[in-house]
Design a protein around this motif. Structure first.
Motif, PDB file in Angstrom:
ATOM      1  N   ARG A 198       0.856  -1.192   0.000  1.00 10.38           N
ATOM      2  CA  ARG A 198       0.000   0.000   0.000  1.00 10.38           C
ATOM      3  C   ARG A 198       0.891   1.242   0.000  1.00 10.38           C
ATOM      4  N   PHE A 199       0.827   1.992  -1.059  1.00 13.57           N
ATOM      5  CA  PHE A 199       1.593   3.229  -1.145  1.00 13.57           C
ATOM      6  C   PHE A 199       0.726   4.373  -0.613  1.00 13.57           C
ATOM      7  N   ALA A 200       0.879   4.645   0.648  1.00 10.87           N
ATOM      8  CA  ALA A 200       0.046   5.672   1.297  1.00 10.87           C
ATOM      9  C   ALA A 200       0.838   6.308   2.423  1.00 10.87           C
ATOM     10  N   HIS A 201       0.644   7.596   2.586  1.00  7.93           N
ATOM     11  CA  HIS A 201       1.289   8.323   3.674  1.00  7.93           C
ATOM     12  C   HIS A 201       0.585   7.989   4.986  1.00  7.93           C
ATOM     13  N   CYS A 210       5.790   0.842   2.706  1.00  6.23           N
ATOM     14  CA  CYS A 210       4.851   0.651   1.602  1.00  6.23           C
ATOM     15  C   CYS A 210       4.204  -0.725   1.698  1.00  6.23           C
ATOM     16  N   VAL A 211       4.473  -1.429   2.794  1.00  3.38           N
ATOM     17  CA  VAL A 211       3.725  -2.647   3.125  1.00  3.38           C
ATOM     18  C   VAL A 211       3.130  -2.441   4.515  1.00  3.38           C
ATOM     19  N   TYR A 212       1.908  -2.852   4.667  1.00  8.91           N
ATOM     20  CA  TYR A 212       1.218  -2.665   5.949  1.00  8.91           C
ATOM     21  C   TYR A 212       0.595  -3.981   6.405  1.00  8.91           C
ATOM     22  N   PRO A 213       0.697  -4.289   7.694  1.00  9.07           N
ATOM     23  CA  PRO A 213       0.117  -5.529   8.218  1.00  9.07           C
ATOM     24  C   PRO A 213      -1.398  -5.427   8.310  1.00  9.07           C
TER      25      PRO A 213
END
Length: 558
Positions: A198-201, A210-213
């Motif tokens: 996920r490319f998100a601030h 840019c990876v989220y659990p």
């Protein structure tokens, strides 16, 4: 915590019984709970139940409770939500252990545990599309099927996951899944996704990741890192307890909290889904998250509910494993019971009509004593101006009426609250036949006492002196929806109550000129009100109706 009230008296439930057993057996030496909201919206009354439970248990057992934001989805999270959640918890009367915590505080460790699962052959990278994974997942009656990527070598999975972390893959191109059991009767155990690109601030970590659990992977590990003893959550996470335990059993972490589920709060005539509440806000069906018709803590606070009334409500509905819908009248009864004892009285007129006391001296004016509470002398007495011209409620006068009508009738008498007995003599009407003025006479010997000549005056009405009355906007609130369970409707917008907000332009007595937000008043014979925290100001008063003097909904239902 704020000063304790009767609302804070510990009440036994099955969770407290488990805790008592754990402490008695020596399993735990102390109790450590947490309240873990996702910062993707404002908290609602359902969250209040969890707040009261988690913080209340920690307090009663001399333990501690963490406030932790489970911030794993930066696309839907905002700092505004973080701030509002902290404010709501504090307003309810609770303080958390140490500083607020964030799951993002543990992103490095979470990433390390994901790598550990890969190294143990218990996680793999999957390039299947969402649609393909949905098909492979199976149904409640049919087992799922293994992904073609399920048996990818450990070394290859480690490399792919490292490339995911380095931003070498696009969103949705690949994810990391736990390798558990695609034939499990529990859908959450069929190789759930535990990491995605996920490319998100992120509001806490910026652009570091840019990876989220995923939530289910994050939540249990965060609990363990913080040393939580009892992880309390609602029943929809009951099946997920298998995944909660599986993750902790398969990583090198010492602490293993016990997850315990209880029924969530379902309140009639409203919705408890953040998604649907957000739709109400985004579609302009309400003025915002803190609209007094919303079941959010911010909304009910703005409407005039008190922290102690919310805590009392949460205790009254109890903690069980049985799902049910709670009647709105239970919530309203809690604030009504409290304000009946604590709210000072005042007079206001919602739909005014002019009344002239013809035999009252035209140039005369007096200040009358009015008790701030009829049953509590300690609340003192206020001065209310009285003069020849006053305003009363239009519905408090009829030209003709039967004996059941206890208010002012042409040719008959009624008492003005804290003032004199008056008699309606005649009326004046406009061209349309609307009454513009009621002309009366008064008995100067009846101030503050029953008439001495044996006349029986059954009715008492409220009023405000016309010259001194202060114009005010009075917002009358009703149920937001017309049906008890709007969330079950396909189009829940269609069940919105068009009369959920009715605005009246009336008048209040001058003692309310500087009414402060959250200060409750009983407007005599009308209901309980408070000045609106957003819109009310001296010279432009706005009052929100908190609740009526009685439960008219239950009366109508019967």
């Amino acid at each position: 915590m704020a000063e304790k009230t009767a609302a804070d008296t510990p009440r036994s439930n099955f969770i407290r019984q488990i805790i008592d057993q754990d402490l008695a057996s020596g399993k735990h030496q102390s109790v450590h709970t947490r309240f873990p909201p996702e910062p993707n919206g404002f908290l609602h009354i359902g969250h209040a139940k969890s707040i009261v439970l988690n913080f209340g248990i920690a307090q009663d057992y001399q333990g501690s409770c963490n406030l932790r934001f489970d911030d794993t989805n930066p696309l839907k999270e905002k700092v505004d939500y973080v701030n509002s959640i902290q404010e709501d918890v504090q307003w309810l009367g609770y303080t958390w252990e140490g500083k607020p915590r964030y799951s993002s505080d543990y992103f490095d460790r979470l990433h390390g545990y994901a790598v550990e699962l890969i190294e143990k052959g218990l996680a793999y990278c999957d390039f299947s599309s969402q649609e393909q994974m949905r098909e492979m997942r199976g149904t409640l009656k049919e087992p799922g099927s293994n992904s073609p990527y399920r048996d990818t070598a450990v070394e290859e999975n480690l490399k792919i996951f490292a490339d995911m972390t380095a931003g070498k893959y696009q969103e949705g191109e690949v994810c990391l899944r736990a390798k558990i059991d695609m034939s499990s009767p529990f859908m959450c155990m069929r190789d759930p996704v535990i990491y995605r690109v996920r490319f998100a601030h992120h509001h806490q970590t910026g652009d570091k990741w840019c990876v989220y659990p995923m939530y289910d992977f994050t939540h249990c590990i965060s609990d363990a890192i913080e040393g939580i003893t009892h992880s309390l959550c609602t029943l929809e996470f009951q099946d997920n307890r298998r995944l909660y335990d599986w993750v902790l059993d398969n990583i090198s972490i010492d602490c293993h909290p016990q997850q315990i589920e209880f029924s969530r709060l379902n309140l009639q005539y409203t919705v408890m889904s953040k998604r649907k509440l957000n739709m109400l806000v985004e579609e302009g069906k309400v003025s915002g998250w803190d609209d007094p018709r919303m079941p959010t803590i911010a909304g009910i606070r703005r409407r005039g509910y008190t922290p102690s009334s919310i805590r009392e409500f949460c205790h009254r509905i109890g903690v069980t494993k049985m799902d049910n819908q709670v009647e709105m009248s239970m919530l309203e009864a809690c604030i009504r019971d409290e304000l009946n004892q604590k709210a000072p009285r005042a007079m206001a007129v919602i739909d005014p009509v002019r009344l002239v006391i013809e035999n009252y001296p035209a140039a005369h004016e007096e200040q009358l004593d009015a008790p701030n509470h009829p049953n509590d002398d300690s609340m003192g007495v206020r001065q209310v101006p009285f003069a020849r011209e006053i305003l009363i409620e239009r519905e408090d006068f009829r030209e003709e009426a039967n004996k059941k009508y206890k208010r002012l009738v042409l040719g008959k008498e009624v008492r003005l609250r804290n003032a004199y007995v008056i008699k309606a003599e005649r009326v004046e009407k406009d061209a349309a036949g609307e009454i513009t003025t009621i002309y009366c006479s008064y008995d100067p010997e009846t101030l503050g006492k029953d008439p001495a000549d044996g006349r029986k005056v059954k009715g008492v009405i409220h009023w405000v002196a016309a010259e001194h009355a202060i114009a005010a906007e009075l917002r009358l609130y009703d149920r937001l929806f017309q049906v008890p369970n709007p969330g079950a409707e396909d189009d829940f917008f269609a069940t919105l109550n068009p009369e959920s907000l009715v605005v009246k332009h009336g008048f209040v007595e001058p003692s309310l000129a500087n009414a402060q937000a959250e200060q409750a008043y009983q407007f005599e014979r009308i209901g309980y009100f408070c000045a609106d925290s957003q819109d009310s100001q001296p010279g432009a008063l706005v009052f929100n109706q908190t609740v009526g003097l009685r439960d008219t909904w239950s009366e109508n239902d019967n």
